[in-house]
Design an enzyme around this catalytic site. Structure first.
Site, PDB file in Angstrom:
ATOM      1  N   ASP A 135      42.874  -1.331  -9.192  1.00  0.00           N
ATOM      2  CA  ASP A 135      42.151  -1.102 -10.443  1.00  0.00           C
ATOM      3  C   ASP A 135      43.147  -1.160 -11.598  1.00  0.00           C
ATOM      4  OD1 ASP A 135      40.165  -0.458  -8.625  1.00  0.00           O
ATOM      5  OD2 ASP A 135      39.549   1.367  -9.652  1.00  0.00           O
ATOM      6  N   HIS A 150      46.340  -2.593  -2.779  1.00  0.00           N
ATOM      7  CA  HIS A 150      45.892  -3.155  -1.508  1.00  0.00           C
ATOM      8  C   HIS A 150      46.313  -4.612  -1.344  1.00  0.00           C
ATOM      9  CE1 HIS A 150      42.929   0.191  -0.644  1.00  0.00           C
ATOM     10  NE2 HIS A 150      43.233   0.404  -1.914  1.00  0.00           N
ATOM     11  N   SER A 164      51.490   2.896 -13.950  1.00  0.00           N
ATOM     12  CA  SER A 164      52.339   2.061 -13.116  1.00  0.00           C
ATOM     13  C   SER A 164      51.879   0.611 -13.167  1.00  0.00           C
ATOM     14  CB  SER A 164      52.311   2.574 -11.673  1.00  0.00           C
ATOM     15  OG  SER A 164      52.324   3.987 -11.634  1.00  0.00           O
TER      16      SER A 164
END
Length: 295
Positions: free
Chosen positions: A113, A169, A256
């Site tokens: 996201d 992921h 991040s």
């Protein structure tokens, strides 16, 4: 003020920035910049804040954060009552149905996201970071022979702000090598900071690995730390079979960045993302969302 492109309504939205006043003061005032260079950018500062976020005392921050930034906790695997500290909340896992993965092997999906920028025809000596500021790809990965393999390739920069889901992921089936860690500082990766500190990605602590994907070639998968990011945690098992959508790792508290590098003629990024990137705007995406395709 950070404006980004919303794919759903095909319009621009304004990002709610956690700690915006602090960021503006730190990166815009002489005193703030002095504190940044002397203390805030150092590992010690992020380690102290990370220690606090791992303690029960930090739990009191959770409800306010959820309310201020309208976090949908119905998507979380954990109940609010299960969370013992702020990092439990920050690193929460989501239900599988919250981020469905399309099986189509030709679809390129977002690894997480956040807000994404995409750059084609990669120039190894001048990769655009944000607001026209450039850095050297050679300097970023500190491996000249590896860098040359990605000349004229494609770069994806996914910025995860503190309000986002903070697990990242794998975007395809494949095998991933061991992680290589590069030491560095802990500057913020927010656009407010990126516009003030040149080549932040090259200066910050970062990690990367080579992901041998089945459908998109050999990908450099990099994670960049930032202010107050206690740790970059890798949860995958190196050199074992990986499936599309499997978790690679997560960031503890802080904003991040995940950066992916693809070799030439392996992928085609969706036009809306490319067009907005050329205009200097990030596009909001979620993990598993299609963002391109195999060439």
């Amino acid at each position: 003020m950070i404006k980004y492109y919303n794919r759903k309504n095909k319009d621009y939205d304004i990002e709610k920035v956690a700690g915006e006043k602090y960021l503006n003061w730190t990166y815009s005032s002489p005193i703030g910049m002095n504190l940044l260079e002397a203390f805030i950018k150092k590992k010690f500062f992020s380690k102290i804040y990370g220690f606090y976020c791992d303690r029960r005392l930090s739990r009191k921050k959770i409800n306010k954060f959820i309310n201020d930034f309208e976090i949908d906790m119905s998507l979380s695997e954990n109940q609010l009552s299960d969370l013992t500290c702020f990092n439990d909340f920050f690193t929460r896992k989501l239900k599988k149905e919250a981020r469905p993965i399309k099986a189509d092997k030709n679809l390129l999906i977002s690894p997480g996201d956040g807000k994404i920028l995409a750059y084609e025809n990669l120039n190894l000596n001048s990769v655009t970071e944000v607001k026209g500021i450039n850095y050297s790809f050679y300097e970023l990965i500190n491996n000249d022979s590896l860098a040359k393999e990605y000349d004229n390739g494609t770069c994806l920069v996914l910025r995860l702000c503190p309000t986002d889901y903070h697990r990242f992921h794998f975007i395809d089936n494949g095998i991933c090598e061991n992680t290589i860690k590069l030491k560095g500082f802990y500057y913020s990766v927010n656009p407010i900071a990126l516009s003030k500190i040149p080549s932040v990605f090259c200066k910050n602590k970062r990690e990367y690995s080579i992901f041998y994907s089945e459908n998109f070639g050999d990908i450099i998968f990099m994670e960049v730390g930032a202010t107050c990011v206690g740790s970059i945690i890798q949860t995958y098992k190196p050199n074992t079979k990986i499936l599309k959508g499997d978790e690679k790792g997560y960031f503890k508290f802080g904003g991040s960045t995940v950066i992916l590098f693809f070799k030439e003629n392996t992928i085609k990024i969706d036009n809306d993302i490319l067009n907005q990137s050329k205009l200097g705007y990030e596009t909001s995406v979620i993990m598993g969302e299609p963002i391109g395709s195999r060439k």
